[in-house]
Design a protein around this motif. Structure first.
Motif, PDB file in Angstrom:
ATOM      1  N   PHE A  36       0.797  -1.238   0.000  1.00  0.00           N
ATOM      2  CA  PHE A  36       0.000   0.000   0.000  1.00  0.00           C
ATOM      3  C   PHE A  36       0.821   1.275   0.000  1.00  0.00           C
ATOM      4  N   LEU A  37       2.113   1.186  -0.326  1.00  0.00           N
ATOM      5  CA  LEU A  37       2.773   2.421  -0.727  1.00  0.00           C
ATOM      6  C   LEU A  37       2.157   2.836  -2.063  1.00  0.00           C
ATOM      7  N   GLU A  38       2.426   4.057  -2.478  1.00  0.00           N
ATOM      8  CA  GLU A  38       1.871   4.466  -3.767  1.00  0.00           C
ATOM      9  C   GLU A  38       2.861   5.291  -4.567  1.00  0.00           C
ATOM     10  N   ARG A  39       2.674   5.204  -5.860  1.00  0.00           N
ATOM     11  CA  ARG A  39       3.405   6.039  -6.787  1.00  0.00           C
ATOM     12  C   ARG A  39       2.376   6.818  -7.615  1.00  0.00           C
ATOM     13  N   ASN A  40       2.276   8.108  -7.321  1.00  0.00           N
ATOM     14  CA  ASN A  40       1.358   8.976  -8.055  1.00  0.00           C
ATOM     15  C   ASN A  40      -0.058   8.403  -8.123  1.00  0.00           C
ATOM     16  N   GLY A  41      -0.542   7.900  -6.991  1.00  0.00           N
ATOM     17  CA  GLY A  41      -1.912   7.429  -6.895  1.00  0.00           C
ATOM     18  C   GLY A  41      -2.109   5.948  -7.125  1.00  0.00           C
ATOM     19  N   GLU A  42      -1.107   5.255  -7.662  1.00  0.00           N
ATOM     20  CA  GLU A  42      -1.203   3.823  -7.912  1.00  0.00           C
ATOM     21  C   GLU A  42      -0.569   3.057  -6.755  1.00  0.00           C
ATOM     22  N   LEU A  43      -1.288   2.079  -6.192  1.00  0.00           N
ATOM     23  CA  LEU A  43      -0.770   1.296  -5.080  1.00  0.00           C
ATOM     24  C   LEU A  43       0.308   0.338  -5.565  1.00  0.00           C
ATOM     25  N   ILE A  44       1.402   0.279  -4.798  1.00  0.00           N
ATOM     26  CA  ILE A  44       2.488  -0.635  -5.117  1.00  0.00           C
ATOM     27  C   ILE A  44       3.046  -1.191  -3.820  1.00  0.00           C
ATOM     28  N   GLN A  45       3.930  -2.173  -3.946  1.00  0.00           N
ATOM     29  CA  GLN A  45       4.628  -2.717  -2.788  1.00  0.00           C
ATOM     30  C   GLN A  45       6.020  -2.125  -2.729  1.00  0.00           C
ATOM     31  N   GLY A  46       6.460  -1.782  -1.513  1.00  0.00           N
ATOM     32  CA  GLY A  46       7.788  -1.235  -1.339  1.00  0.00           C
ATOM     33  C   GLY A  46       8.865  -2.254  -1.631  1.00  0.00           C
ATOM     34  N   ASP A  47      10.096  -1.784  -1.712  1.00  0.00           N
ATOM     35  CA  ASP A  47      11.221  -2.635  -2.073  1.00  0.00           C
ATOM     36  C   ASP A  47      12.322  -2.473  -1.037  1.00  0.00           C
ATOM     37  N   GLY A  48      12.355  -3.369  -0.057  1.00  0.00           N
ATOM     38  CA  GLY A  48      13.378  -3.319   0.971  1.00  0.00           C
ATOM     39  C   GLY A  48      13.006  -2.419   2.133  1.00  0.00           C
ATOM     40  N   PHE A  49      13.983  -2.119   2.999  1.00  0.00           N
ATOM     41  CA  PHE A  49      13.714  -1.274   4.153  1.00  0.00           C
ATOM     42  C   PHE A  49      13.256   0.100   3.672  1.00  0.00           C
ATOM     43  N   ILE A  50      12.233   0.613   4.302  1.00  0.00           N
ATOM     44  CA  ILE A  50      11.474   1.729   3.750  1.00  0.00           C
ATOM     45  C   ILE A  50      12.312   2.992   3.545  1.00  0.00           C
ATOM     46  N   ILE A  51      13.234   3.298   4.440  1.00  0.00           N
ATOM     47  CA  ILE A  51      14.056   4.507   4.294  1.00  0.00           C
ATOM     48  C   ILE A  51      15.052   4.331   3.144  1.00  0.00           C
ATOM     49  N   ASP A  52      15.623   3.139   3.016  1.00  0.00           N
ATOM     50  CA  ASP A  52      16.498   2.864   1.882  1.00  0.00           C
ATOM     51  C   ASP A  52      15.721   2.992   0.570  1.00  0.00           C
ATOM     52  N   ASP A  53      14.484   2.496   0.576  1.00  0.00           N
ATOM     53  CA  ASP A  53      13.626   2.543  -0.608  1.00  0.00           C
ATOM     54  C   ASP A  53      13.308   3.980  -1.006  1.00  0.00           C
ATOM     55  N   PHE A  54      12.910   4.798  -0.020  1.00  0.00           N
ATOM     56  CA  PHE A  54      12.624   6.205  -0.321  1.00  0.00           C
ATOM     57  C   PHE A  54      13.867   6.914  -0.876  1.00  0.00           C
ATOM     58  N   THR A  55      15.022   6.577  -0.310  1.00  0.00           N
ATOM     59  CA  THR A  55      16.255   7.203  -0.784  1.00  0.00           C
ATOM     60  C   THR A  55      16.582   6.767  -2.202  1.00  0.00           C
ATOM     61  N   ASN A  56      16.365   5.490  -2.502  1.00  0.00           N
ATOM     62  CA  ASN A  56      16.578   5.029  -3.879  1.00  0.00           C
ATOM     63  C   ASN A  56      15.739   5.828  -4.864  1.00  0.00           C
ATOM     64  N   GLU A  57      14.474   6.041  -4.503  1.00  0.00           N
ATOM     65  CA  GLU A  57      13.575   6.776  -5.393  1.00  0.00           C
ATOM     66  C   GLU A  57      13.995   8.237  -5.515  1.00  0.00           C
ATOM     67  N   ALA A  58      14.411   8.835  -4.411  1.00  0.00           N
ATOM     68  CA  ALA A  58      14.863  10.230  -4.455  1.00  0.00           C
ATOM     69  C   ALA A  58      16.110  10.361  -5.318  1.00  0.00           C
ATOM     70  N   ILE A  59      17.027   9.423  -5.187  1.00  0.00           N
ATOM     71  CA  ILE A  59      18.243   9.456  -5.995  1.00  0.00           C
ATOM     72  C   ILE A  59      17.914   9.303  -7.473  1.00  0.00           C
ATOM     73  N   SER A  60      16.979   8.429  -7.803  1.00  0.00           N
ATOM     74  CA  SER A  60      16.564   8.287  -9.212  1.00  0.00           C
ATOM     75  C   SER A  60      15.985   9.593  -9.742  1.00  0.00           C
ATOM     76  N   PHE A  61      15.197  10.255  -8.925  1.00  0.00           N
ATOM     77  CA  PHE A  61      14.628  11.552  -9.315  1.00  0.00           C
ATOM     78  C   PHE A  61      15.744  12.568  -9.561  1.00  0.00           C
ATOM     79  N   ILE A  62      16.712  12.600  -8.674  1.00  0.00           N
ATOM     80  CA  ILE A  62      17.832  13.534  -8.827  1.00  0.00           C
ATOM     81  C   ILE A  62      18.607  13.229 -10.109  1.00  0.00           C
TER      82      ILE A  62
END
Length: 595
Positions: free
Chosen positions: A165-191
């Motif tokens: 039940f994490l989401e990406r722009n309104g679509e429900l998805i499953q996270g990938d690994g420990f949540i803080i590492d996952d958020f950082t991965n996504e932020a780095i991809s954005f950067i």
């Protein structure tokens, strides 16, 4: 040169577009990237740079050594108010934020956010982590100026390891690994994806908020080191909780290091402003510089936060700023540093800290800062704090607030009391409450396909009960009668057809339950014909027992299509048939516009 030339071309196009639209920006030098990192329930003292010998945070400390650190930076006592303040530049009661769940965390839709400010100036905008200021569009991050959202909109989350039940722009998805590492991965991809244009990356981590879950490697480091530095009243401290919290912060520190390294690898470190802060005081009694109070308190320990600002191009290394400042200052400060227009729909309470950061020769006016929560307000001047009971403390001499000096300085106490009363009369005049909040949960905005309606935002009737007294991330259980129901107070923003997914669990003996969804004159019913009865989980990762709800692996059930007419009303779930002894447990309704 290729990267520099590409970025210059993009910037010139942004300037041309802004000139045509009336939003004038300056040259490339005024368009630094922004990375704003906010942690959740981390105390001022949960860093080695603050003198805490229990923890090692070299990457966060690096931001202070290489940039500016604020000695007297203040936030709100709890999560969503602070986030609203940094997003709007206004005290949280003004924006409609009065709670942390069930609608009280939402910012009014007429507020202008920092993301909208930067998006208007041509920035790519992204948020990666915990939003906590509204779930349904346009309260949703994608409706408040963010191009990209990866994370969750609730106030806390029940599982930190590849959660559902994490989401990406309104679509429900499953996270990938420990949540803080996952958020950082996504932020780095954005950067990485936006390295050749200005970007605003908001990274609101959700730790060390409970549940106290952290990978073994981080836990073991702190556990082996031991907790030597204790809270000022050590009998109040749970050292297992402290160990978990500090381990979570050390994991954050590692991820901050990853962000720092990525900026350096991309060659954009010098042109990127990186900020680090927390959203309130610590969520347990642990060492916090001997200050009074913790999360939820309007005393120093509940509202003092670290703030580090690194901008290699323009902020001198090791700058220390003792002027009082606040989360309300984030919007005007960042817009001013970037030299972009920041016209907002309402007057700001915050001021730009740019003159302090860049050590400009200006006269800095004295000011007062106010902290409010749960009916209590305190006021802070550069020297003093007056609390909600009229106690006066000289913070320059008594940061721990041990000595009430109101009798020694009655004129100062009276003056601050008058200011506090005027602030309450002004700012709290329109403060909402759960009884007076007439805002609905919006459904079916034409610009956004999906609308989540979680159990958090619903009201149970009859025998149905919430899985936990804290609504965030809870679910409904004990459905045992056809007179039971669940309702959401919604407004359908535009008529249309909607697919309905019901996220449920149901034991084999209750198979065949018939559930009806209705709104106005229209209804939809369907039979749950697949048993799904997983156990509650989460305790396996908890370092100490949690206060919040445990979670389940809820299954989506497609109920079919319903026609909803524009207007306000109760969206109601009830049972038409319960062949067994009970009905389903309910976590979420997902409505998907199909026309």
């Amino acid at each position: 040169m290729r990267v520099i030339n590409d970025r210059l071309i993009i910037t010139l196009l942004v300037l041309l577009f802004s000139a045509c639209s009336g939003n004038n920006t300056s040259n490339e030098d005024t368009l630094p990237n922004i990375v704003l990192i906010v942690t959740d329930d981390q105390g001022w003292g949960d860093l080695s740079i603050q003198g805490n010998e229990n923890i090692r945070t070299p990457n966060i400390d690096f931001l202070a050594y290489e940039g500016a650190s604020f000695t007297n930076f203040y936030v709100s006592p709890v999560c969503s108010p602070t986030r609203a303040e940094l997003l709007t530049g206004r005290y949280h009661p003004r924006s409609g934020v009065y709670g942390t769940s069930a609608g009280g965390e939402r910012m009014d839709l007429d507020e202008t956010t920092i993301a909208e400010i930067f998006k208007r100036a041509g920035y790519a905008t992204g948020i990666f982590g915990k939003w906590h200021n509204g779930m349904q569009y346009p309260y949703h991050p994608n409706g408040r100026g963010f191009d990209e959202f990866y994370g969750f909109a609730s106030g806390h989350w029940g599982d930190y390891f590849s959660p559902n039940f994490l989401e990406r722009n309104g679509e429900l998805i499953q996270g990938d690994g420990f949540i803080i590492d996952d958020f950082t991965n996504e932020a780095i991809s954005f950067i990485e994806n936006h390295k050749d244009q200005p970007f605003f990356a908001y990274i609101p981590y959700n730790t060390p908020h409970s549940p106290m879950q952290v990978p073994d490697s981080w836990w073991q480091r702190v556990e082996e080191r031991g907790i030597e530095l204790r809270h000022r009243e050590p009998d109040l401290e749970n050292t297992t909780f402290t160990t978990a919290a500090l381990a979570m912060v050390e994991n954050i520190d590692w991820n901050v290091g990853r962000i720092n390294q990525k900026l350096e690898d991309l060659g954009i470190e010098e042109s990127t402003i990186v900020l680090y802060m927390s959203d309130n005081g610590p969520n347990s009694w642990r060492w916090n510089g001997e200050m009074k109070g913790r999360k939820g308190s309007i005393h120093e320990g509940g509202v003092r936060s670290p703030l580090f600002v690194k901008w290699t191009e323009k902020i001198e290394q090791g700058t220390k700023i003792d002027k009082i400042s606040s989360s309300i200052d984030m919007l005007p400060t960042l817009a001013d540093l970037a030299e972009i227009p920041h016209k907002t729909s309402h007057p700001l309470d915050g001021v730009s800290l740019k003159p302090l950061l860049l050590q400009e020769p200006v006269s800095w006016e004295d000011r007062l800062l106010f902290n409010h929560w749960n009916g209590k307000t305190s006021v802070r001047s550069q020297q003093w704090r007056l609390d909600h009971e009229g106690n006066l403390y000289d913070i320059t001499q008594d940061r721990a607030q041990r000595n009430n000096v109101s009798d020694q300085f009655p004129e100062i106490a009276a003056s601050l009391s008058d200011s506090l009363n005027r602030w309450e009369e002004n700012v709290l005049a329109d403060l909402k409450s759960d009884q007076a909040d007439d805002r609905t949960f919006p459904v079916g905005h034409p610009d956004f396909r999906n609308t989540q309606l979680p159990a958090r935002d619903a009201v149970p009737h009859g025998n149905i009960e919430r899985s936990n007294r804290f609504p965030n991330d809870s679910f409904f259980r004990n459905w045992s009668s056809r007179s039971d129901s669940i309702t959401w107070d919604v407004e359908v923003l535009e008529s249309g057809q909607f697919e309905i997914d019901l996220y449920y669990t149901l034991p084999e003996e209750d198979l065949g339950s018939v559930i009806e969804l209705s709104f106005g004159d229209n209804s939809l019913s369907d039979t749950i014909d697949v048993a799904h009865d997983p156990p509650v989980e989460g305790m396996g990762h908890d370092r100490i027992p949690r206060q919040e709800s445990y979670v389940k692996d809820f299954r989506p059930h497609s109920m079919g299509m319903i026609s909803l007419q524009a207007g306000r009303g109760l969206l109601t779930l009830k049972a038409l048939d319960l062949p067994g002894s009970g009905g389903p447990d309910i976590r979420l309704l997902m409505l998907k516009r199909v026309d």
